[in-house]
Design a protein around this motif. Sequence first.
Motif, PDB file in Angstrom:
ATOM      1  N   PHE A 287       0.826  -1.211   0.000  1.00  0.00           N
ATOM      2  CA  PHE A 287       0.000   0.000   0.000  1.00  0.00           C
ATOM      3  C   PHE A 287       0.863   1.265   0.000  1.00  0.00           C
ATOM      4  N   LEU A 288       2.122   1.168   0.454  1.00  0.00           N
ATOM      5  CA  LEU A 288       2.998   2.332   0.403  1.00  0.00           C
ATOM      6  C   LEU A 288       3.564   2.571  -0.992  1.00  0.00           C
ATOM      7  N   LEU A 289       3.514   1.564  -1.834  1.00  0.00           N
ATOM      8  CA  LEU A 289       4.114   1.679  -3.158  1.00  0.00           C
ATOM      9  C   LEU A 289       3.108   2.082  -4.228  1.00  0.00           C
ATOM     10  N   VAL A 290       1.844   2.159  -3.870  1.00  0.00           N
ATOM     11  CA  VAL A 290       0.795   2.485  -4.842  1.00  0.00           C
ATOM     12  C   VAL A 290       0.287   3.891  -4.568  1.00  0.00           C
ATOM     13  N   GLN A 291       0.108   4.652  -5.635  1.00  0.00           N
ATOM     14  CA  GLN A 291      -0.342   6.037  -5.521  1.00  0.00           C
ATOM     15  C   GLN A 291      -1.777   6.091  -4.997  1.00  0.00           C
ATOM     16  N   GLY A 292      -1.980   6.803  -3.862  1.00  0.00           N
ATOM     17  CA  GLY A 292      -3.312   7.007  -3.325  1.00  0.00           C
ATOM     18  C   GLY A 292      -3.928   5.794  -2.677  1.00  0.00           C
ATOM     19  N   ALA A 293      -3.152   4.776  -2.325  1.00  0.00           N
ATOM     20  CA  ALA A 293      -3.717   3.578  -1.697  1.00  0.00           C
ATOM     21  C   ALA A 293      -4.082   3.869  -0.249  1.00  0.00           C
ATOM     22  N   GLU A 294      -5.094   3.164   0.240  1.00  0.00           N
ATOM     23  CA  GLU A 294      -5.519   3.344   1.621  1.00  0.00           C
ATOM     24  C   GLU A 294      -4.502   2.701   2.565  1.00  0.00           C
ATOM     25  N   GLU A 295      -4.309   3.354   3.689  1.00  0.00           N
ATOM     26  CA  GLU A 295      -3.356   2.850   4.671  1.00  0.00           C
ATOM     27  C   GLU A 295      -3.899   1.593   5.324  1.00  0.00           C
ATOM     28  N   GLN A 296      -3.028   0.613   5.460  1.00  0.00           N
ATOM     29  CA  GLN A 296      -3.409  -0.658   6.040  1.00  0.00           C
ATOM     30  C   GLN A 296      -2.659  -0.876   7.350  1.00  0.00           C
ATOM     31  N   ASP A 297      -3.113  -1.907   8.052  1.00  0.00           N
ATOM     32  CA  ASP A 297      -2.501  -2.217   9.344  1.00  0.00           C
ATOM     33  C   ASP A 297      -1.208  -2.990   9.106  1.00  0.00           C
ATOM     34  N   ALA A 298      -0.120  -2.286   9.154  1.00  0.00           N
ATOM     35  CA  ALA A 298       1.194  -2.900   8.961  1.00  0.00           C
ATOM     36  C   ALA A 298       2.211  -2.137   9.797  1.00  0.00           C
TER      37      ALA A 298
END
Length: 402
Positions: A287-298
């Motif tokens: 999710f950090l590598l995709v533009q505008g992706a929602e933040e996930q529990d990591a």
Amino acid sequence: MDSEAQAPAVEPTRTVRRSARAPAKAPAKTPANAAGAPPESLAKGKRKAREPAEKSPEEKLEYLLTNSKSKLTDVDISDVINYENFLELSEDVQNRLCALLPSTAFSTYPASVCSTHPDGPASREPGSQGAEDRMEVDSSAQGNILRNPATLDPMVFSSPFFLSAAHTFQDHLYSSWLGKKALDDLQKFQEGARTGNIHADWKDEVWELERQPIMTKAQRKKLISADLTALAKHGLLQEGDVLAYKRSFPALDVVVEKDVLVEKIDMRTYIITLSLSPGTQRELPPFLLVQGAEEQDAKILTMEDVFDPVALERGVLDVDGRVRSADKYAQDLAACGRADASGGPTDEVKNMISVRAWKSFTVWRWQEHMRQQTDRQITQERGGRERVATLFYLRGCCLSGQ
């Protein structure tokens, strides 16, 4: 009365005392040329103490062949190694020396050339090449050549190839390359090369060191200020870039790889906020590598106020946990040709550490047509980013004003 008048006067007797001490002897006269010389017995004793022990023939030979002060360094080598002196040797020694020479040094060697050569065999068709035309001087096929003094070619000792090798031996002997210290240094380097603690200087670093330009005070100040914030200010670092770190530590048999995301750049101070995965994990969460992706529990680690790649590298290695700072510093010292850190790090060591840190990070960035293609970013490595350059190269662009 007359007898009394004629009697001689008698003087009173005196007792004479004699000393019991022996009279002092006069100093012995010595020749003029021996004045101040020690007694002969003492002189002989001193001479015997100063005389060195007699060297054995093996020690004399080793000195002659390995010491830089050997007489072989300043003589014409052709006066020592020639056919006339070879004939003066015993038959056994001659045979042992002949066994060390190549087969081409004997008159029984069948010289041959390719059939296409003008001097080649006329009976052979052009293009065909038999086994006897191959020049295999060191193969088992030449084992039937007689290697003895009777078949030795006397012109071998005056051959330019033989004399060139003999002169090279003299040069190495004069330069102390055949001594014990040189052999110990070579063995130490070979052992260090096998373990990864020592290696030859990188040619690009030697080239840069030998051709460092003379910088003015203003240029030197600009070089010091060329840090990560300067790259961000000039647009050479952007939000969303991935800094791929990779460095090998041969002494530990470890290769550290980790991706660091440029998450945010303060447009007022150009201070960079970085994110990375914990532990030895190289990849960032998708999710950090995709533009505008929602933040996930990591679990994500954040690094702030990092201005220098040296500090960034130290933080990456601390997160990875496999390479201690002392081990890294020992490898940096070995790269500079130093074995210990006595006296503190020199400017050369500091510059080497800085350069290696700048070269260990590679910038990956989206092309303009990939920034909005999120479906392709999910499936590609590092979110579809492409390799741009190392931080070292980008720093050079920053300094040159490109």
